[in-house]
Design a protein around this motif. Structure first.
Motif, PDB file in Angstrom:
ATOM      1  N   ALA A  58       0.369  -1.452  -0.950  1.00  0.00           N
ATOM      2  CA  ALA A  58      -0.385   0.021  -0.163  1.00  0.00           C
ATOM      3  C   ALA A  58       0.588   1.029   0.108  1.00  0.00           C
ATOM      4  O   ALA A  58       0.651   2.560  -0.595  1.00  0.00           O
ATOM      5  CB  ALA A  58      -1.038  -0.384   1.146  1.00  0.00           C
ATOM      6  N   VAL A 135      -5.211   2.907  -1.516  1.00  0.00           N
ATOM      7  CA  VAL A 135      -4.539   3.652  -2.645  1.00  0.00           C
ATOM      8  C   VAL A 135      -4.466   4.021  -3.523  1.00  0.00           C
ATOM      9  O   VAL A 135      -5.923   3.579  -4.642  1.00  0.00           O
ATOM     10  CB  VAL A 135      -4.208   1.810  -3.293  1.00  0.00           C
ATOM     11  CG1 VAL A 135      -3.644   1.817  -4.401  1.00  0.00           C
ATOM     12  CG2 VAL A 135      -3.384   0.555  -2.422  1.00  0.00           C
ATOM     13  N   LYS A 138      -1.790   4.009  -7.172  1.00  0.00           N
ATOM     14  CA  LYS A 138      -1.887   3.281  -8.737  1.00  0.00           C
ATOM     15  C   LYS A 138      -3.708   2.985  -9.156  1.00  0.00           C
ATOM     16  O   LYS A 138      -3.750   1.981  -8.568  1.00  0.00           O
ATOM     17  CB  LYS A 138      -0.410   2.171  -8.465  1.00  0.00           C
ATOM     18  CG  LYS A 138      -0.834   0.777  -9.392  1.00  0.00           C
ATOM     19  CD  LYS A 138      -0.351   0.207  -8.627  1.00  0.00           C
ATOM     20  CE  LYS A 138       0.080  -0.715  -9.659  1.00  0.00           C
ATOM     21  NZ  LYS A 138       1.786  -0.568 -10.860  1.00  0.00           N
ATOM     22  N   GLY A 141      -4.705  -1.088 -11.228  1.00  0.00           N
ATOM     23  CA  GLY A 141      -4.375  -1.973 -11.137  1.00  0.00           C
ATOM     24  C   GLY A 141      -3.150  -2.561 -10.412  1.00  0.00           C
ATOM     25  O   GLY A 141      -2.261  -2.349 -11.420  1.00  0.00           O
ATOM     26  N   GLY A 157      -8.007  -6.739  -8.343  1.00  0.00           N
ATOM     27  CA  GLY A 157      -8.649  -5.717  -7.787  1.00  0.00           C
ATOM     28  C   GLY A 157     -10.049  -5.789  -8.019  1.00  0.00           C
ATOM     29  O   GLY A 157     -10.407  -5.526  -8.553  1.00  0.00           O
ATOM     30  N   ARG A 250      -7.220  -2.682  -2.599  1.00  0.00           N
ATOM     31  CA  ARG A 250      -6.554  -1.966  -2.525  1.00  0.00           C
ATOM     32  C   ARG A 250      -6.471  -0.651  -1.378  1.00  0.00           C
ATOM     33  O   ARG A 250      -6.626   0.475  -0.871  1.00  0.00           O
ATOM     34  CB  ARG A 250      -6.922  -1.061  -3.556  1.00  0.00           C
ATOM     35  CG  ARG A 250      -7.316  -1.633  -4.873  1.00  0.00           C
ATOM     36  CD  ARG A 250      -8.279  -1.112  -5.964  1.00  0.00           C
ATOM     37  NE  ARG A 250      -7.338  -0.024  -6.177  1.00  0.00           N
ATOM     38  CZ  ARG A 250      -5.792   0.098  -7.328  1.00  0.00           C
ATOM     39  NH1 ARG A 250      -5.605  -0.631  -7.437  1.00  0.00           N
ATOM     40  NH2 ARG A 250      -5.768   1.856  -7.252  1.00  0.00           N
ATOM     41  N   SER A 251      -7.092  -2.057  -0.392  1.00  0.00           N
ATOM     42  CA  SER A 251      -6.355  -0.435   1.024  1.00  0.00           C
ATOM     43  C   SER A 251      -6.813  -1.528   1.915  1.00  0.00           C
ATOM     44  O   SER A 251      -6.566  -2.766   2.085  1.00  0.00           O
ATOM     45  CB  SER A 251      -7.914   0.433   1.465  1.00  0.00           C
ATOM     46  OG  SER A 251      -8.829  -0.913   1.433  1.00  0.00           O
TER      47      SER A 251
END
Length: 384
Positions: A58, A135, A138, A141, A157, A250-251
C-alpha cells in the motif's frame, strides 16, 4: 426443476468476491499452520507478518517508500513483501523461540500488538492512520503475471481489473473472475513451495520437534535453528498473503492488517480444516466464509434470506409459528445476521467431535492423503 436447483446452489455457494478473499486469507492461514501445525508453537502474533506485507504494498503504491513507487511491478512487490515479513519474523523469532508453550504464544502476541499500536498512531502511513491506507496513486490496478510482458499480465482488484473475452474462443471472464484465477495461481505456487518444505528432511525434522522436542534435541538436532527457519519461511508466505490482500482490496487498516484477531481467524480455520495438514486451512476458510455468507443479512448473490424471499411465498413467510412470531421474523431473528454465533458453535463442535478437522478426518477415513488414497480406491473399484 433446473431453475430450482440453480437457486439452491446460488444460495449455498459463496460469491466469486468471497472466493477471492478465501484464497488470500487461506494462504495466510496456511502460513500460520506451517509453523504452528508442524512445530506445535502457536504464533498468536502472526498478523504482524500479514500486516507488514499489506502495508509495504500500500505504501509503495502511494509512493511513500524510498526506491519503491507506483511503477514497481506487483510481482516484485509480492516478493519484497514476503522478504520484509521474513526479516521481521527473524527478529521476532530470535527472541520468542527462547521460550516455549504459552509463553511463546504470548510473546508473539505482544510483538504483534506493539506493531498494531505503532502503525495505528503513525502519521507517516496516512493522514488518518487509524483509518488505514487506501491506494490512490496506482489507479490502473496491480498486475499479476510476467513483468515486462503485457500479454502475460492481468490486472486484479475490486475497483480496477481486466476482463477477458473470448478465452479459448468461448470463455469470458469478469474482472473479479480474473482476480480469482490470478490470485489463485500465486496461492497455488506458494502452497506447492510449502508442501515441498513439509515433505523434505527439513519438514520431517519439524514434525519430530512437534512430537518430542527433547528427543529431537538429544539426537543432535539444533531445534532452535530449525524452528527459527520455519518461522521465517512462514513469515514470508504470510507477507505474500498480505500483499495479495491489498492487491485485491486496494486498502488496509491496522484492524485488518496487524490486529491479533486476524491471527485468531487463522487459528479458527486451521482447526476447522485440519491442524497440521497445510491444505486444511483452505477448506476451513471456505467453510467459514460459506457459512458466514449463507447466514448474512446482505446475501448479495446468495444466502438464506434472499433465497427464502425469492422462493417461499408471502403466505408461508407470514405464517404464525408461536405467539405472533412469523416464519419470516423467526428466520431473521434466529438465523440471518448471526453467522458469527453459529460459526462459534460449529468451532466448539469441531474441537469436541472432529479434532482432526475436515481434511484430517478425511485422511483418517481414507487411510492417507487424498492425493494417494483416492487413486488407490479408484483402482480397486475398477479392478473389482
Amino acid at each position: 426443476m433446473n431453475s430450482g436447483l440453480s437457486a439452491e446452489f446460488t444460495a449455498l455457494l459463496p460469491r466469486i468476491e468471497t472466493l477471492v478473499v478465501v484464497l488470500f486469507f487461506a494462504l495466510f492461514a496456511m502460513s500460520f499452520d506451517f509453523i504452528s501445525g508442524y512445530t506445535g508453537y502457536l504464533s498468536f502474533g502472526h498478523a504482524a507478518f500479514y500486516g507488514t506485507g499489506a502495508y509495504l504494498v500500500a505504501l509503495a503504491a502511494n509512493d511513500k517508500l524510498p526506491l519503491l513507487g507506483p511503477e514497481t511491478p506487483f510481482m516484485l512487490l509480492l516478493v519484497l513483501a514476503g522478504v520484509a515479513a521474513a526479516a521481521l519474523a527473524l527478529a521476532i523469532g530470535s527472541v520468542s523461540f527462547r521460550l516455549s508453550g504459552v509463553y511463546f504464544a504470548m510473546i508473539t502476541l505482544g510483538f504483534s500488538q506493539v506493531l498494531y499500536v505503532f502503525v495505528r498512531d503513525w502519521d507517516f502511513v496516512s493522514t488518518a492512520p487509524r483509518d488505514g491506507v487506501a491506494v490512490t496513486e496506482k489507479l490502473e490496478g496491480f498486475q499479476i503475471g510476467v513483468p515486462g510482458v503485457d500479454a502475460l499480465n492481468v490486472a486484479i482488484g475490486q475497483l480496477t481489473g481486466d476482463s477477458v473475452e473470448g478465452l479459448l474462443g468461448f470463455i469470458t471472464l469478469s474482472p473479479t473472475e480474473v482476480s480469482f484465477y490470478a490470485i489463485g495461481a500465486v496461492v497455488l505456487v506458494c502452497y506447492l513451495a510449502m508442501q515441498r518444505l513439509v515433505h523434505s528432511p527439513f519438514g520431517r525434522t519439524l514434525i519430530a520437534i512437534r512430537e518430542n522436542e527433547e528427543r529431537a534435541r538429544a539426537i543432535g538436532y539444533n531445534t532452535y535453528a530449525y524452528k527459527l527457519r520455519a518461522f521465517v519461511a512462514s513469515g514470508f508466505f504470510a507477507g505474500v498473503a498480505g500483499a495479495l490482500f491489498v492487491g485485491f482490496r486496494r486498502s488496509v487498516t491496522p484492524e485488518n492488517g496487524f490486529y491479533f484477531l486476524v491471527a485468531g481467524d487463522a487459528l479458527l480455520v486451521s482447526i476447522i480444516g485440519g491442524f497440521g495438514t497445510l491444505a486444511g486451512p483452505l477448506y476451513g476458510e471456505l467453510f467459514d466464509a460459506g457459512v458466514r455468507e449463507f447466514l448474512s443479512k446482505e446475501g448479495g448473490g446468495g444466502g438464506l434470506l434472499p433465497y427464502l424471499r425469492a422462493n417461499v411465498g408471502d403466505a408461508t413467510l407470514a405464517t404464525d409459528i408461536y405467539n405472533g412470531l412469523t416464519v419470516a421474523e423467526a428466520t431473521d431473528t434466529f438465523l440471518n445476521g448471526h453467522a458469527a454465533l453459529y460459526v462459534g458453535l460449529l468451532f466448539v463442535l469441531f474441537v469436541l467431535y472432529v479434532p482432526n478437522g475436515l481434511l484430517g478426518t478425511a485422511r483418517d477415513r481414507m487411510g492417507g492423503t487424498l492425493s494417494k488414497a483416492v487413486p488407490r480406491r479408484l483402482r480397486r473399484w475398477f479392478d473389482g
